[in-house]
Enzyme design. Structure first.
Site, PDB file in Angstrom:
ATOM      1  N   HIS A   1      -5.248  -6.902  14.065  1.00 27.36           N
ATOM      2  CA  HIS A   1      -4.173  -5.703  14.070  1.00 27.36           C
ATOM      3  C   HIS A   1      -3.572  -5.549  15.516  1.00 27.36           C
ATOM      4  CE1 HIS A   1      -2.624  -2.676  11.187  1.00 27.36           C
ATOM      5  NE2 HIS A   1      -1.755  -2.657  12.195  1.00 27.36           N
TER       6      HIS A   1
ATOM      7  N   ARG B   1      -9.911   0.425  16.268  1.00 25.56           N
ATOM      8  CA  ARG B   1     -10.010   1.179  14.908  1.00 25.56           C
ATOM      9  C   ARG B   1     -11.015   0.995  13.985  1.00 25.56           C
ATOM     10  NH1 ARG B   1      -4.393   2.053  12.036  1.00 25.56           N
ATOM     11  NH2 ARG B   1      -4.748  -0.180  11.397  1.00 25.56           N
TER      12      ARG B   1
ATOM     13  N   LYS C   1       0.825  -1.067   0.031  1.00 22.57           N
ATOM     14  CA  LYS C   1       0.080   0.030  -0.122  1.00 22.57           C
ATOM     15  C   LYS C   1       0.811   1.236   0.073  1.00 22.57           C
ATOM     16  CE  LYS C   1      -0.452   0.041   4.886  1.00 22.57           C
ATOM     17  NZ  LYS C   1      -1.443   0.171   6.346  1.00 22.57           N
TER      18      LYS C   1
ATOM     19  N   CYS D   1      12.295  24.890   1.665  1.00 16.07           N
ATOM     20  CA  CYS D   1      11.293  25.540   0.492  1.00 16.07           C
ATOM     21  C   CYS D   1      10.454  24.481  -0.083  1.00 16.07           C
ATOM     22  CB  CYS D   1      12.249  26.601  -0.139  1.00 16.07           C
ATOM     23  SG  CYS D   1      13.387  27.800   0.607  1.00 16.07           S
ATOM     24  N   MET D   2       9.666  25.096  -1.296  1.00 14.83           N
ATOM     25  CA  MET D   2       8.954  24.357  -1.936  1.00 14.83           C
ATOM     26  C   MET D   2       9.650  23.188  -2.771  1.00 14.83           C
ATOM     27  SD  MET D   2       5.885  24.857  -4.578  1.00 14.83           S
ATOM     28  CE  MET D   2       4.700  25.411  -3.506  1.00 14.83           C
ATOM     29  N   ASP D   3      10.710  23.780  -3.461  1.00 18.18           N
ATOM     30  CA  ASP D   3      11.466  23.036  -4.245  1.00 18.18           C
ATOM     31  C   ASP D   3      13.083  23.004  -4.006  1.00 18.18           C
ATOM     32  OD1 ASP D   3       9.140  22.598  -6.212  1.00 18.18           O
ATOM     33  OD2 ASP D   3       9.569  24.599  -6.482  1.00 18.18           O
TER      34      ASP D   3
ATOM     35  N   TYR E   1      13.816  32.178   3.278  1.00 20.28           N
ATOM     36  CA  TYR E   1      12.672  32.902   3.930  1.00 20.28           C
ATOM     37  C   TYR E   1      12.392  33.195   5.379  1.00 20.28           C
ATOM     38  CZ  TYR E   1      10.373  31.584  -0.694  1.00 20.28           C
ATOM     39  OH  TYR E   1       9.803  31.394  -1.905  1.00 20.28           O
TER      40      TYR E   1
ATOM     41  N   ARG F   1       2.006 -10.723   8.146  1.00 17.34           N
ATOM     42  CA  ARG F   1       1.750  -9.577   7.413  1.00 17.34           C
ATOM     43  C   ARG F   1       3.226  -8.550   7.381  1.00 17.34           C
ATOM     44  NH1 ARG F   1      -3.100  -9.350  10.001  1.00 17.34           N
ATOM     45  NH2 ARG F   1      -2.563  -7.289  11.100  1.00 17.34           N
TER      46      ARG F   1
END
Length: 857
Positions: free
Chosen positions: A651, A621, A523, A799-801, A750, A708
């Site tokens: 679980h 859960r 997953k 930062c973003m990038d 920033y 699992r």
């Protein structure tokens, strides 16, 4: 089933020594002492070659629990038979021939159709695409990656399981005469595809015609029914006719006597429109291929011909073609510095792969010299002079004008040699200059004992305007050469080591109780590693189940050709029809969901997919509580036959924490009670599973029928007791975009959060940010990067990038250098602890925009 006792009759050789268990079953074929998974049922073949001898590893294999061996007659057995009192041995003239005979006998037990694929180019891509396109109606066993050799084919065919698979697809590659007959006896195809006839491996044959006839031997068995091929390849067409092979052909030229005519209407960037006429069934239809380059179109047309022959509805074909995705091949094309162009093939190196890569180099239309940077060629089975003689013979056809050889073997061979004469090429080592002089003035050759020695003198400007093929085995680290020669760009990569993943899988397998099955979690994009690639490896390694979180994850795996059973942990009620269509198995955790399932599959309808009942024993859960058992038992009895229960599961809330072991044991006791009651209601046993990665190690008495495996597969030890046994699977790395020298008092980034320093410092900007999944909490010193083996703290905000790190104390740091964000040297658990999270989050947060590179040693 295949038993060791059958080997003497199969191989026409008596037992050298009988195993302790007279009914020993052979479950796994083993060639590498480093890859012992479950030793029980492993049959080791002691292969011998010029540079390897499997007999040397018998003591180590016996110590690991392997008990079944095929050895070479008259070979030296370390310690003699007395050293292996519980082992069984068969001595044969050729362990390789014995391996092939065992695989052929196993293949004979499968009654379904099997495709054999051969040709000069495109075999792996056609195999993968055909598997994707046929996966909606078939459970397919196929060769992993490019397992098409004398060793790879038997290992692939051994995975064909009569009780699981409905179709086999195997590719076969050869480099000399006599090889295809052996592969044909193993694959025994009922149908076949011939891709193309090209120049790859020409050196092993007298002529192209001889090579063609050798390849066509794959399609001459008694069960063979049909060969798909391109009518426009004249040599292939004439050979098929002369051999009287049953053919099914396609053409791009109107008026030709082929079964199918493809008219390519229009090619645009990324797609190709075409019209099809299949006169035999009166079909005319239009399709779009999601590719525009000529090799991809050719490969896709082979697959389309198969679908049309099978009379798959045109609308369904269009839907499947739209989802066809590119196959990640080793060869990558990249822009280099100084107007050069790189063909990056840095992760393995064998003679067959080299021939294909050189073929790709020769097809490049760019002007300029052609350079090959080559590592030692590993495990070729040839002596040094013969091996590199063959290498030299491949160079002229590819137009190579410069050869750079790297590695101790190639370096020493050239130092000691007085000259290498191959087809008129005469080279001689000139030791003071570090180069070969040659009678061919167009060829420049250089040799270095190590990659480090080459990099120490590398000047990228010396390769200006060249096309450079970089071909190296994994252990030589040629990615450093690529980084040094590549033009600057966004260089963030998540490298996934498939060998490390296999190592971790086998480590956990060795912990399991006999007979315990293994479900593996893929997953969340396989914890960030890449769902399809990981699932494909797990299928080859014979995992029993896969688990995904949502239906669309399972659908994507099915459409990629994965045939393992797949459990869906969070199915929506409106997805039950989709689950049935794609053979996906829902986890049922509430009465509401159980009612929705029964409504989706009423008594008059076809049966629904198998279900997995989730029991809540303390996680609080999802799942049925113990108080729900009477009502649940009543429903199971009321709807007997309509609720096909595959498993019951729970679980554990704290399997990794010894402080909560009493609670965990209480959960396990509740699970045993509840499972017993459900099995009594059903009237038959079902699979029971409770343990995750940490639980596998800490609670061996609770393995039940299945476990699992999740985060442990990816190299993270959640139990805190087994870290040394696991290998990190993923490495996140990026490149330095720029380095600035800042005077004292300057802030960074920033909000000026990179506080001013009291002295001068060097700040490197890295090409990675929170949009790539690098957490903002790593800002202001919480995060670290490993550059030239030294740690550099993050400065200021992420930062973003991009983000910034302090490299003041790393004097050798330069723009373009590689920076490691996690992996070997920067363990995930340690980094996660620095920002108060867990390794799971760091792995799954890596954005899908970050390129995944899959490596194997």
């Amino acid at each position: 089933m295949f038993f060791f006792s059958a080997l003497p009759a199969l191989l026409a050789r008596p037992l050298l020594q009988a195993p302790a268990d007279p009914a020993a079953e052979v479950r796994h074929l083993l060639l590498d002492s480093r890859r012992v998974g479950l030793p029980a049922g492993a049959l080791f073949f002691a292969l011998r070659g010029p540079s390897h001898n499997g007999h040397r590893y018998l003591p180590d294999l016996y110590a690991q629990g392997v008990r079944l061996f095929v050895v070479e007659e008259a070979a030296f057995l370390p310690g003699g038979l007395a050293a292996y009192p519980q082992a069984g041995f068969v001595a044969v003239a050729s362990p390789l021939a014995a391996l092939q005979a065992v695989a052929a006998a196993h293949r004979a037990t499968f009654a379904g159709p099997v495709f054999g694929i051969t040709g000069s180019n495109g075999k792996t891509i056609v195999k993968e695409w055909l598997a994707q396109l046929l996966s909606p109606e078939e459970d397919i066993c196929r060769s992993p990656r490019s397992y098409n050799s004398q060793v790879g084919v038997p290992l692939s065919v051994w995975e064909l399981l009569p009780d699981r698979h409905t179709l086999g697809i195997f590719e076969a590659g050869i480099s000399e005469t006599g090889e295809m007959a052996r592969l044909a006896a193993i694959i025994q195809p009922t149908e076949g595809i011939f891709t193309t006839l090209g120049t790859a491996h020409d050196a092993g044959f007298v002529s192209g015609q001889e090579k063609l006839l050798e390849k066509l031997q794959l399609f001459q068995g008694p069960r063979f029914q049909r060969l798909f091929y391109c009518h426009d390849q004249a040599l292939v067409r004439h050979a098929v006719a002369s051999q009287q092979l049953p053919g099914f052909s396609w053409t791009r030229h109107p008026g030709q006597p082929a079964d199918i005519y493809f008219a390519l209407d229009q090619s645009t960037s990324g797609s190709t429109s075409l019209h099809v006429r299949y006169a035999g069934v009166g079909l005319e239809a239009a399709f779009t291929l999601p590719f525009s380059d000529e090799p991809s179109v050719e490969n896709a047309l082979h697959c389309l011909a198969v679908l049309l022959h099978r009379q798959v509805e045109p609308a369904e074909i269009r839907r499947r073609l739209a989802r066809l995705h590119p196959v990640a091949m080793r060869l990558e094309m990249k822009l280099g510095r100084h107007d050069s162009y790189l063909l990056d093939d840095t992760y393995n190196n064998d003679l067959a792969g080299l021939a294909l890569a050189l073929n790709a180099l020769g097809r490049q239309s760019r002007p300029g010299r052609r350079t090959l940077i080559l590592s030692d060629v590993l495990e070729s089975g040839l002596s040094g002079p013969e091996l590199y003689g063959r290498v030299a013979a491949l160079l002229p056809a590819a137009g190579v004008t410069r050869l750079v050889g790297i590695g101790e073997e190639i370096f020493q061979l050239r130092v000691k040699s007085e000259g290498l004469r191959v087809e008129g090429l005469n080279t001689k080592f000139d030791e003071p200059a570090g180069q070969f002089s040659t009678s061919n003035p167009q060829l420049l050759t250089q040799f270095f004992p190590t990659t480090e020695a080459f990099l120490a003198q590398l000047d990228p400007a010396a390769f200006a305007r060249e096309v450079i093929l970089i071909k190296g085995a994994r252990r030589f680290g040629f990615e450093r050469i690529v980084a040094a020669l590549q033009a600057q760009q966004h260089g963030t990569v998540l490298e996934v080591n498939l060998d490390a993943l296999s190592h971790n899988l086998q480590h956990y397998r060795r912990q399991l109780q006999p007979g315990t099955k293994l479900m593996v979690m893929v997953k969340a994009f396989a914890y960030g590693a890449g769902s399809y690639e990981v699932a494909s490896l797990l299928e080859f390694q014979r995992a029993d189940y896969l688990a995904v979180a949502y239906p669309d994850e399972g659908v994507a795996l099915r459409e990629a050709g994965i045939s393992l059973p797949i459990m869906v942990m969070n199915p929506a009620p409106d997805s039950f029809g989709t689950l049935q269509h794609y053979r996906l198995e829902p986890e049922i955790y509430s009465f509401e969901m159980l009612a929705e399932y029964l409504a989706a599959f009423p008594p008059a309808a076809s049966p629904g997919p198998p279900i997995h009942l989730k029991l809540d024993t303390g996680m609080r859960r999802l799942g049925f509580d113990e108080a729900d058992l009477p009502e649940l038992v009543a429903m199971l009895r009321q709807h007997a036959g309509r609720l096909p229960v595959a498993s019951v599961m729970t679980h554990l809330a704290a399997a990794d924490d010894a402080a909560h072991d009493d609670f965990t044991q209480a959960q396990l006791a509740a699970f045993r009670r509840m499972a017993t009651a459900l099995e009594a209601a059903l009237g038959h046993p079902v699979l029971k599973h409770a343990l995750n990665s940490a639980g596998i190690l800490r609670f061996p008495t609770a393995h039940f029928d299945m476990v699992r495996l999740g985060i442990g597969l990816y190299g993270v030890d959640a139990s805190g007791r087994d870290s040394a046994a696991l290998r990190p699977v993923s490495q996140l790395r990026t490149t330095i975009s720029q380095i600035k020298t800042l005077p004292a008092g300057h802030t960074v980034g920033y909000g000026r959060r990179g506080a001013a320093a009291t002295s001068e410092r060097r700040i490197a900007t890295l090409a990675i940010g929170y949009a790539d999944g690098y957490d903002r909490r790593f800002g202001n010193g919480a995060g670290l990067a490993l550059i030239h083996g030294q740690l550099a703290p993050v400065v200021g905000s992420v930062c973003m990038d991009m983000c910034m790190v302090d490299v003041t104390d790393i004097a050798q740091a330069r723009a373009g250098d590689v920076a490691l964000l996690f992996g070997e040297g920067l363990p995930l658990p340690e980094l996660a602890g620095r920002i108060g999270t867990i390794a799971y989050e760091l792995l799954t947060n890596v954005s899908e925009r970050v390129k995944r590179v899959f490596v194997s040693e």
